[in-house]
Design an enzyme around this catalytic site. Structure first.
Site, PDB file in Angstrom:
ATOM      1  N   GLY A 155       0.829  -1.206   0.000  1.00  0.00           N
ATOM      2  CA  GLY A 155       0.000   0.000   0.000  1.00  0.00           C
ATOM      3  C   GLY A 155       0.858   1.249   0.000  1.00  0.00           C
ATOM      4  CB  ALA A 156       0.510   4.420   1.881  1.00  0.00           C
ATOM      5  N   GLY A 185       4.821   1.275  -0.034  1.00  0.00           N
ATOM      6  CA  GLY A 185       5.665   0.933  -1.180  1.00  0.00           C
ATOM      7  C   GLY A 185       5.715  -0.550  -1.472  1.00  0.00           C
ATOM      8  N   GLY A 199      -1.771  -0.824  -8.108  1.00  0.00           N
ATOM      9  CA  GLY A 199      -1.035  -2.086  -8.273  1.00  0.00           C
ATOM     10  C   GLY A 199      -0.749  -2.366  -9.742  1.00  0.00           C
ATOM     11  CG  ASP A 200      -3.979  -2.673 -12.305  1.00  0.00           C
ATOM     12  OD1 ASP A 200      -3.770  -3.758 -11.723  1.00  0.00           O
ATOM     13  OD2 ASP A 200      -5.105  -2.194 -12.443  1.00  0.00           O
TER      14      ASP A 200
HETATM   15  O1  LIG Z   1      -9.889  -8.916 -12.254  1.00  0.00           O
HETATM   16  P1  LIG Z   1     -10.160  -8.297 -10.918  1.00  0.00           P
HETATM   17  O2  LIG Z   1      -9.268  -8.830  -9.847  1.00  0.00           O
HETATM   18  O3  LIG Z   1     -11.621  -8.364 -10.567  1.00  0.00           O
HETATM   19  O4  LIG Z   1      -9.767  -6.776 -11.021  1.00  0.00           O
HETATM   20  C1  LIG Z   1     -10.362  -5.874 -11.927  1.00  0.00           C
HETATM   21  C2  LIG Z   1     -10.440  -4.513 -11.372  1.00  0.00           C
HETATM   22  O5  LIG Z   1      -9.182  -4.134 -10.825  1.00  0.00           O
HETATM   23  C3  LIG Z   1      -8.767  -2.895 -11.345  1.00  0.00           C
HETATM   24  O6  LIG Z   1      -7.913  -3.136 -12.403  1.00  0.00           O
HETATM   25  C4  LIG Z   1      -7.941  -2.149 -10.380  1.00  0.00           C
HETATM   26  O7  LIG Z   1      -6.753  -2.860 -10.154  1.00  0.00           O
HETATM   27  C5  LIG Z   1     -10.017  -2.222 -11.830  1.00  0.00           C
HETATM   28  O8  LIG Z   1      -9.723  -1.333 -12.811  1.00  0.00           O
HETATM   29  C6  LIG Z   1     -10.946  -3.373 -12.197  1.00  0.00           C
HETATM   30  O9  LIG Z   1     -11.077  -3.561 -13.536  1.00  0.00           O
END
Ligand SMILES: O=P(O)(O)OC[C@H]1O[C@](O)(CO)[C@@H](O)[C@H]1O
Length: 309
Positions: free
Chosen positions: A219-220, A222, A248-249
């Site tokens: 999280g915050a 790092g 996270g993405d």
């Molecule tokens: O496939 P999931 O684990 O349900 O995650 C999808 C979701 O997570 C996110 O990517 C955020 O990480 C959202 O944008 C949403 O689409």
């Protein structure tokens, strides 16, 4: 190109409300729609960094068409999604303007048939020879076998393409046993995988289970990383306020981009933490504040765990 796989793509909808209260009716002050699902967000951040990216996974129905139309307007992203009969899901983030908190509602996704799953596996094998690295991201839609990521990891390894896995639960457990190059769980996902709530111990345990490198998001605070080259903590100077959806993405995008540029681990982690924090400063997932990102790059602290001990 970098390949990202999102088996459970989504139309990401962000609602802003003045104050979110249970049992109340709310007026939405702003609606944003973006092509989503974790690998799609990773691809959008990679493209913004100047990488060529191909996205694959499933798309279907009216929502799938909207996702593909929105994706077509993102420069640098090639759409190689595989069509299915079921409809792509919606994921909804509700941002409370008073507290800044975000509430996420993720639909389960469409039913995928065995024939559609086989068609995807063929498409994936065809794409791999052109890929410098592949990221497998997010939940599995109904119908896709729980061992799906394990199979996709093995196929990438056979093709000699470095593979990062970012998922959770049983799909992660099986995927780790297939020996991906990197996994990027958050602390809860890692605790579920290893049974340990001590992040450093759990990170090392996940390596023993098969992952070559483990990057845990805290999280915050790092990232915590363990790889054959060493162990590090990477932290931003202070925690930023905003919408953490997609942070996270963006960390995955930072790791992938630095991986294909052959940067050493401390630089990979610096990029991942700066991008992740700059995403919290942007209002929607899959986007980051470039000014914050560039400013943070010089202010991330990376500490070697071995020397810190
Ligand atoms: O496939 P999931 O684990 O349900 O995650 C999808 C979701 O997570 C996110 O990517 C955020 O990480 C959202 O944008 C949403 O689409």
């Amino acid at each position: 190109m970098i390949l990202t796989v999102t088996l459970n793509t989504a139309l990401d909808i962000t609602y802003r409300v003045r104050s979110l209260r249970p049992h109340a009716s709310h007026r939405v002050s702003e609606v944003t729609e973006r092509p989503g699902g974790k690998g799609v967000n990773v691809a959008r951040v990679l493209a913004a960094l100047g990488h060529e990216v191909t996205v694959t996974g499933f798309t279907g129905g009216a929502t799938g068409r909207v996702v593909q139309e929105l994706l077509a307007s993102v420069p640098g992203v090639v759409d190689a999604l595989v069509p299915i009969t079921g409809a792509t899901r919606r994921t909804i983030a509700v941002v409370d303007e008073q507290t800044g908190d975000t509430t996420q509602l993720n639909e389960p996704g469409p039913m995928v048939t065995p024939t559609e799953w086989s068609a995807f596996q063929e498409a994936y094998e065809d794409l791999l020879p052109s890929a410098s690295a592949v990221a497998l991201c997010g939940s599995l839609p109904p119908g896709v076998p729980v061992g799906a990521y394990a199979g996709l990891v093995r196929t990438a390894r056979t093709a000699g393409v470095p593979v990062l896995l970012d998922t959770s639960g049983e799909a992660l457990r099986r995927g780790v046993a297939a020996r991906p190059d990197i996994i990027k769980p958050n602390a809860d996902e890692l605790a579920e995988l290893t049974g340990s709530h001590e992040p450093l111990r759990a990170t090392q345990d996940a390596r023993r289970r098969g992952a070559r490198a483990v990057v845990t998001s805290l999280g915050a605070e790092g990232l915590l990383a363990a790889s054959p080259e060493g162990r590090w903590r990477a932290a931003p100077p202070s925690s930023l306020h905003g919408n953490p959806t997609g942070a996270g993405d963006s960390a995955v995008a930072g790791l992938m981009s630095a991986l294909v540029e052959h940067l050493p681990w401390p630089d990979r982690l610096t990029r991942a933490v700066a991008l992740s924090a700059a995403t919290v400063s942007a209002p929607v997932a899959g986007e980051f504040d470039r000014g914050v990102y560039e400013e943070l790059l010089g202010r991330i602290t990376v500490t070697s765990e071995a020397s810190a001990a």
